[in-house]
Design an enzyme around this catalytic site. Structure first.
Site, PDB file in Angstrom:
ATOM      1  CG  ASP A 259      24.120  -6.847  16.004  1.00 32.42           C
ATOM      2  OD1 ASP A 259      24.224  -8.069  16.263  1.00 32.42           O
ATOM      3  OD2 ASP A 259      24.898  -5.975  16.448  1.00 32.42           O
ATOM      4  CE  LYS A 266      23.207  -5.800  19.480  1.00 31.01           C
ATOM      5  NZ  LYS A 266      24.300  -5.151  20.216  1.00 31.01           N
ATOM      6  CG  ASP A 277      24.287  -3.120  13.518  1.00 32.54           C
ATOM      7  OD1 ASP A 277      24.927  -2.067  13.709  1.00 32.54           O
ATOM      8  OD2 ASP A 277      24.687  -4.243  13.856  1.00 32.54           O
ATOM      9  CG  ASP A 336      26.330  -7.906  20.222  1.00 32.89           C
ATOM     10  OD1 ASP A 336      25.937  -7.627  19.058  1.00 32.89           O
ATOM     11  OD2 ASP A 336      25.931  -7.307  21.246  1.00 32.89           O
ATOM     12  CD  GLU A 338      27.421  -7.333  14.583  1.00 32.38           C
ATOM     13  OE1 GLU A 338      27.710  -7.491  15.788  1.00 32.38           O
ATOM     14  OE2 GLU A 338      26.868  -6.302  14.154  1.00 32.38           O
ATOM     15  NE  ARG A 340      34.545  -5.400  16.932  1.00 37.69           N
ATOM     16  CZ  ARG A 340      34.740  -4.930  18.166  1.00 37.69           C
ATOM     17  NH1 ARG A 340      35.862  -5.213  18.808  1.00 37.69           N
ATOM     18  NH2 ARG A 340      33.840  -4.190  18.758  1.00 37.69           N
TER      19      ARG A 340
HETATM   20  N1  BES Z   1      25.663  -2.898  16.276  1.00 37.89           N
HETATM   21  C1  BES Z   1      26.302  -2.874  17.535  1.00 37.89           C
HETATM   22  C2  BES Z   1      26.702  -1.469  17.981  1.00 37.89           C
HETATM   23  C3  BES Z   1      25.585  -0.495  18.240  1.00 37.89           C
HETATM   24  C4  BES Z   1      25.117  -0.285  19.521  1.00 37.89           C
HETATM   25  C5  BES Z   1      25.061   0.230  17.218  1.00 37.89           C
HETATM   26  C6  BES Z   1      24.105   0.624  19.755  1.00 37.89           C
HETATM   27  C7  BES Z   1      24.042   1.158  17.438  1.00 37.89           C
HETATM   28  C8  BES Z   1      23.566   1.362  18.710  1.00 37.89           C
HETATM   29  C9  BES Z   1      27.560  -3.729  17.489  1.00 37.89           C
HETATM   30  O1  BES Z   1      27.535  -4.804  16.616  1.00 37.89           O
HETATM   31  C10 BES Z   1      27.752  -4.288  18.845  1.00 37.89           C
HETATM   32  O2  BES Z   1      26.939  -5.067  19.256  1.00 37.89           O
HETATM   33  N2  BES Z   1      28.815  -3.883  19.522  1.00 37.89           N
HETATM   34  C11 BES Z   1      29.099  -4.342  20.833  1.00 37.89           C
HETATM   35  C12 BES Z   1      30.565  -4.677  20.897  1.00 37.89           C
HETATM   36  C13 BES Z   1      30.958  -5.452  22.126  1.00 37.89           C
HETATM   37  C14 BES Z   1      30.362  -6.832  22.094  1.00 37.89           C
HETATM   38  C15 BES Z   1      32.462  -5.523  22.176  1.00 37.89           C
HETATM   39  C16 BES Z   1      28.729  -3.241  21.798  1.00 37.89           C
HETATM   40  O3  BES Z   1      28.909  -2.064  21.457  1.00 37.89           O
HETATM   41  O4  BES Z   1      28.248  -3.533  22.871  1.00 37.89           O
HETATM   42 ZN    ZN Z   2      26.259  -4.627  15.008  1.00 33.06          ZN
HETATM   43 MN    MN Z   3      26.668  -6.543  17.511  1.00 34.29          MN
END
Ligand code: BES
Ligand code: ZN
Ligand code: MN
Length: 490
Positions: A259, A266, A277, A336, A338, A340
């Site tokens: 991811d 990111k 991920d 990001d 993604e 969901r």
């Molecule tokens: N895969 C990430 C969540 C994540 C963060 C998993 C840290 C493991 C460790 C997810 O896809 C993500 O990027 N979520 C975002 C959501 C936001 C853009 C609403 C997040 O948590 O920042």
């Molecule tokens: Zn993710």
């Molecule tokens: Mn993400």
């Protein structure tokens, strides 16, 4: 794949204690009462164990504590471990004792003098869970793990009782391997190959390719993989150990093999962690492996969405509107968010295709759940109190942290879009809950459902009771127990 440590059950041979090379472990209850094996070790070491149990330190010893005597005189062993374990220790305590032994064993052979232990099978499972290291990507992996011999009073009985528990441990190890693998090795293609390999143990495997996903209209899932050269896939694992015609439990996992965030890229710092991920998919696969190996009398279907979230000229843009398999449109504010999108389509397909009795999904879904619960508890979300309480009880019994967080209409409103049926993000407040609300929109009315956000628990930076730092396999033990206690015929 990491091979589980070999564990053999034999009868106690007192004369072997002096000669065993490697490490020897005796088990003594907090009362200090020694069994025949401990008495022999005590005699060989000229009273060292007696001095230990009469020491001040032992008075403070708790069940589960481990003391090590290095290079004991009178024995060929490198070390004599003394595990303090109550005769009435619970399954979980006994397992922790086994894990403590496995941790100190390193790569040496280990003889465990466990004739007095009530729950020998749990001791074995604890050993199997903790005797793990991910060495697949080292050019010079350490030499093979030395085997474990457990001397018990009824070897055959203990061995039979241990077999299903060791199957579950194998499932946990598979999950850890998958979570530990870097994304250039564990591509969606390789992931699907490993799943196909599980046909060997009696699982029915189907892999949906991009053309199949297109005809099913899984455009949300496909939109996540657009930027990647590794093709999007959905892999399905069916275990039919229950009565024919009984509706299955459906397990659904997020399998984002890497991811980057996509166009909503990111930051560089820590991005390498996003190899994990696919943790939700990893737990689904490990659980299906455990159920198949122990031939669970239940119908369970596992579905994992395998994609890679990359930026490119073909990648989905922030602001794009994409139609889900269900038919609802989604404005993708942040590429990001993604996971969901992947889950929405796989959850919908799971319900349409398999008409399950209940649905449970797992995902490393939000960073926000780590802010809320740290690495100690996974976030639990559910529309069904009875189903949720079963899950929480299973997690408690297995010593895997799980904590329920709320859902509610007010949170759902945060997903309102000006131009589509919904947005894929709900802003900063309650980020884990709005992610769960998004998923709930793809759950049919009346369908019992649990969402587990395992972003904090799938991989940790320090040792846990049952795993060295890194991938934990969190969830396999809990889901296996949930199936055993509530979905299995007796
Ligand atoms: N895969 C990430 C969540 C994540 C963060 C998993 C840290 C493991 C460790 C997810 O896809 C993500 O990027 N979520 C975002 C959501 C936001 C853009 C609403 C997040 O948590 O920042
Ligand atoms: Zn993710
Ligand atoms: Mn993400």
């Amino acid at each position: 794949m990491t091979q589980p440590v070999s564990i053999e059950f034999t009868e106690l041979d007192l004369d072997a204690i002096a000669e065993f090379e490697g490490r020897v472990a005796v088990i003594i209850p907090p009362s200090g009462k020694m069994d025949a094996a401990a008495r022999r070790a005590n005699r060989l070491t000229k009273g060292a164990l007696k001095r230990l149990v009469e020491s001040e330190g032992w008075e403070k010893a708790k069940s589960g504590d481990l003391t090590t005597l290095a290079w004991p005189a009178g024995m060929a062993a490198k070390a004599l471990h003394v595990l303090c374990l109550d005769r009435g220790a619970s399954a979980l305590e006994t397992r922790k004792g086994g894990a403590a032994l496995a941790k100190s064993k390193g790569e040496d052979a280990l003889l465990v003098l466990a004739a007095q232990v009530r729950r020998g099978a749990d001791l074995a499972q604890g050993i199997a869970l903790r005797a793990y290291a991910f060495n697949e990507r080292k050019s010079q992996p350490p030499k093979m793990q030395g085997p474990v011999t457990m001397a018990v009073s009824k070897p055959e009985e203990v061995s039979d009782a241990a077999a299903p528990l060791l199957s579950v441990a194998e499932g946990v190890l598979m999950t850890r391997d998958l979570v530990s693998e870097p994304a250039n090795h564990l591509t969606t293609v390789e992931f699907a190959e490993r799943i196909k390999g599980m046909a060997d143990i009696g699982l029915k495997i189907t892999v949906l390719e991009e053309k199949d996903l297109k005809s099913l209209k899984m455009d949300l899932l496909l939109s996540v993989g657009h930027g990647s050269v590794t093709p999007s896939k959905v892999a399905i694992m069916e275990w039919s150990g229950g009565q024919k015609g009984t509706a299955p439990l459906a397990l659904v996992g997020k399998g984002v093999v890497f991811d980057t965030g996509g166009i909503s890229l990111k930051p560089a710092a820590g991005m390498e962690e996003m190899t994990m991920d696919m943790g939700g998919a990893g737990v689904v696969v490990g659980t299906m492996k455990a159920l198949a190996l122990r031939k669970a009398k239940a119908n369970v279907v596992g579905l994992v969405g395998l994609v890679e979230n990359m930026p490119s000229g073909q990648a989905t843009r922030p602001g794009d509107v994409v139609t889900s398999m269900k038919g609802d449109t989604v404005e993708i504010i942040n590429t990001d968010a993604e996971g969901r999108l992947v889950l929405a389509d796989v959850l919908w397909h799971a319900q349409k295709k398999f008409k399950p009795a209940a649905v449970l999904n797992l995902a490393t879904l939000t960073g926000a759940v780590i802010i809320a619960l740290g690495h100690e508890n996974a976030g639990v979300f559910s529309n069904d109190d009875a189903f949720c309480n079963k899950l929480l009880k299973s997690a408690g019994a297995e010593g895997e942290g799980a904590w329920r967080l709320p859902l509610g209409e007010a949170y759902d409103k945060q997903l309102k879009s000006d131009i589509a049926d919904m947005k894929n993000v709900g802003g900063r407040p309650a980020g884990s809950i709005t992610a769960a609300q998004f998923l709930q929109r793809f759950i049919e009315d009346g369908m019992p459902w649990i969402h587990l956000d395992i972003a904090g628990t799938a991989r940790v930076s320090k040792d846990t009771d049952f795993a060295p730092k890194g991938a934990t396999g969190w969830g396999v033990m809990t889901l296996n127990r949930l199936v055993a206690d509530h979905f299995e015929e007796t």
